[in-house]
Design a protein around this motif. Sequence first.
Motif, PDB file in Angstrom:
ATOM      1  N   ASP A   1      33.017  54.840  34.660  1.00  0.00           N
ATOM      2  CA  ASP A   1      33.021  55.097  36.090  1.00  0.00           C
ATOM      3  C   ASP A   1      31.897  54.536  37.128  1.00  0.00           C
ATOM      4  O   ASP A   1      32.223  53.801  38.088  1.00  0.00           O
ATOM      5  N   LYS A   2      30.721  54.610  36.272  1.00  0.00           N
ATOM      6  CA  LYS A   2      29.645  54.051  37.102  1.00  0.00           C
ATOM      7  C   LYS A   2      29.834  52.398  37.063  1.00  0.00           C
ATOM      8  O   LYS A   2      29.745  51.824  38.177  1.00  0.00           O
ATOM      9  N   LEU A   3      30.270  51.947  35.938  1.00  0.00           N
ATOM     10  CA  LEU A   3      30.507  50.169  36.039  1.00  0.00           C
ATOM     11  C   LEU A   3      31.730  49.967  36.792  1.00  0.00           C
ATOM     12  O   LEU A   3      31.512  48.862  37.420  1.00  0.00           O
ATOM     13  N   LYS A   4      32.659  50.673  37.051  1.00  0.00           N
ATOM     14  CA  LYS A   4      33.829  50.375  37.887  1.00  0.00           C
ATOM     15  C   LYS A   4      33.221  50.319  39.767  1.00  0.00           C
ATOM     16  O   LYS A   4      33.585  49.594  40.020  1.00  0.00           O
ATOM     17  N   ILE A   5      32.227  51.428  39.752  1.00  0.00           N
ATOM     18  CA  ILE A   5      31.502  51.114  41.141  1.00  0.00           C
ATOM     19  C   ILE A   5      30.929  50.074  41.345  1.00  0.00           C
ATOM     20  O   ILE A   5      30.965  49.527  42.374  1.00  0.00           O
ATOM     21  N   GLU A   6      30.125  49.818  40.337  1.00  0.00           N
ATOM     22  CA  GLU A   6      29.201  48.550  40.511  1.00  0.00           C
ATOM     23  C   GLU A   6      29.928  47.219  40.417  1.00  0.00           C
ATOM     24  O   GLU A   6      29.898  46.623  41.219  1.00  0.00           O
ATOM     25  N   ASN A   7      31.306  47.174  39.756  1.00  0.00           N
ATOM     26  CA  ASN A   7      31.782  46.040  39.763  1.00  0.00           C
ATOM     27  C   ASN A   7      32.745  45.877  41.106  1.00  0.00           C
ATOM     28  O   ASN A   7      32.803  44.879  41.736  1.00  0.00           O
ATOM     29  N   GLN A   8      32.992  47.033  41.595  1.00  0.00           N
ATOM     30  CA  GLN A   8      33.745  47.038  43.051  1.00  0.00           C
ATOM     31  C   GLN A   8      32.755  46.489  44.111  1.00  0.00           C
ATOM     32  O   GLN A   8      33.118  45.808  44.831  1.00  0.00           O
ATOM     33  N   ALA A   9      31.574  47.165  44.002  1.00  0.00           N
ATOM     34  CA  ALA A   9      30.284  46.609  44.925  1.00  0.00           C
ATOM     35  C   ALA A   9      30.115  44.938  44.754  1.00  0.00           C
ATOM     36  O   ALA A   9      30.102  44.345  45.694  1.00  0.00           O
ATOM     37  N   LEU A  10      30.123  44.633  43.563  1.00  0.00           N
ATOM     38  CA  LEU A  10      29.955  43.185  43.374  1.00  0.00           C
ATOM     39  C   LEU A  10      31.098  42.163  43.844  1.00  0.00           C
ATOM     40  O   LEU A  10      30.853  41.214  44.364  1.00  0.00           O
ATOM     41  N   LYS A  11      32.173  42.761  43.776  1.00  0.00           N
ATOM     42  CA  LYS A  11      33.497  42.177  44.119  1.00  0.00           C
ATOM     43  C   LYS A  11      33.232  41.888  45.911  1.00  0.00           C
ATOM     44  O   LYS A  11      33.816  40.939  46.288  1.00  0.00           O
ATOM     45  N   LYS A  12      32.801  42.937  46.241  1.00  0.00           N
ATOM     46  CA  LYS A  12      32.703  42.879  47.891  1.00  0.00           C
ATOM     47  C   LYS A  12      31.682  41.797  48.268  1.00  0.00           C
ATOM     48  O   LYS A  12      31.916  41.192  49.141  1.00  0.00           O
ATOM     49  N   GLU A  13      30.663  41.838  47.482  1.00  0.00           N
ATOM     50  CA  GLU A  13      29.477  40.849  47.599  1.00  0.00           C
ATOM     51  C   GLU A  13      30.046  39.706  47.639  1.00  0.00           C
ATOM     52  O   GLU A  13      29.580  38.616  48.457  1.00  0.00           O
ATOM     53  N   VAL A  14      30.720  39.261  46.707  1.00  0.00           N
ATOM     54  CA  VAL A  14      31.267  38.124  46.193  1.00  0.00           C
ATOM     55  C   VAL A  14      32.280  37.449  47.337  1.00  0.00           C
ATOM     56  O   VAL A  14      32.228  36.567  47.885  1.00  0.00           O
ATOM     57  N   MET A  15      32.939  38.495  47.870  1.00  0.00           N
ATOM     58  CA  MET A  15      34.000  38.187  49.056  1.00  0.00           C
ATOM     59  C   MET A  15      33.324  37.862  50.428  1.00  0.00           C
ATOM     60  O   MET A  15      33.830  36.779  51.424  1.00  0.00           O
ATOM     61  N   LYS A  16      32.013  38.346  50.588  1.00  0.00           N
ATOM     62  CA  LYS A  16      31.253  38.014  51.472  1.00  0.00           C
ATOM     63  C   LYS A  16      30.841  36.607  51.655  1.00  0.00           C
ATOM     64  O   LYS A  16      30.265  36.071  52.630  1.00  0.00           O
ATOM     65  N   HIS A  17      30.379  36.091  50.482  1.00  0.00           N
ATOM     66  CA  HIS A  17      29.809  34.729  50.398  1.00  0.00           C
ATOM     67  C   HIS A  17      30.630  33.584  49.732  1.00  0.00           C
ATOM     68  O   HIS A  17      30.263  32.546  49.916  1.00  0.00           O
ATOM     69  N   GLU A  18      31.794  33.995  49.353  1.00  0.00           N
ATOM     70  CA  GLU A  18      32.844  33.034  48.909  1.00  0.00           C
ATOM     71  C   GLU A  18      34.213  32.870  49.975  1.00  0.00           C
ATOM     72  O   GLU A  18      34.396  33.823  50.377  1.00  0.00           O
ATOM     73  N   PRO A  19      34.246  31.540  50.162  1.00  0.00           N
ATOM     74  CA  PRO A  19      35.663  31.492  51.106  1.00  0.00           C
ATOM     75  C   PRO A  19      36.731  32.189  50.298  1.00  0.00           C
ATOM     76  O   PRO A  19      36.951  31.813  48.959  1.00  0.00           O
ATOM     77  N   ARG A  20      37.649  32.883  51.073  1.00  0.00           N
ATOM     78  CA  ARG A  20      38.993  32.933  50.407  1.00  0.00           C
ATOM     79  C   ARG A  20      39.707  31.869  50.056  1.00  0.00           C
ATOM     80  O   ARG A  20      39.669  30.819  50.693  1.00  0.00           O
ATOM     81  N   ALA A  21      40.631  32.049  48.949  1.00  0.00           N
ATOM     82  CA  ALA A  21      41.488  30.787  48.594  1.00  0.00           C
ATOM     83  C   ALA A  21      42.116  30.370  49.494  1.00  0.00           C
ATOM     84  O   ALA A  21      42.567  29.194  49.597  1.00  0.00           O
ATOM     85  N   ASP A  22      42.973  31.396  50.527  1.00  0.00           N
ATOM     86  CA  ASP A  22      43.969  30.826  51.386  1.00  0.00           C
ATOM     87  C   ASP A  22      43.149  30.170  52.499  1.00  0.00           C
ATOM     88  O   ASP A  22      43.649  29.435  53.125  1.00  0.00           O
ATOM     89  N   HIS A  23      41.772  30.396  52.866  1.00  0.00           N
ATOM     90  CA  HIS A  23      41.014  29.640  53.715  1.00  0.00           C
ATOM     91  C   HIS A  23      40.847  28.345  53.288  1.00  0.00           C
ATOM     92  O   HIS A  23      40.891  27.428  53.945  1.00  0.00           O
TER      93      HIS A  23
END
Length: 76
Positions: A46-68
Amino acid sequence: MQDKLTETLAVNTGNMIASLNLQVATLQTARKEQDEEITKLKAENDKLKIENQALKKEVMKHEPRADHIDHQQNRK
């Protein structure tokens, strides 16, 4: 002779019951330990799932989305 046979059977039966009781106790202990380990691993998961979600959000901030990216490439 019959009394000796009855006594032997009683002793053997008692020994078998004692052995089975020991096996049951051993299995109960093992199951309890496994249950505790499963609980620990679920909490860690459960802890790793939360960390994973946080990392995904962080990546989305710094990487342009594929559709863009596709949209920008189509404009060139």
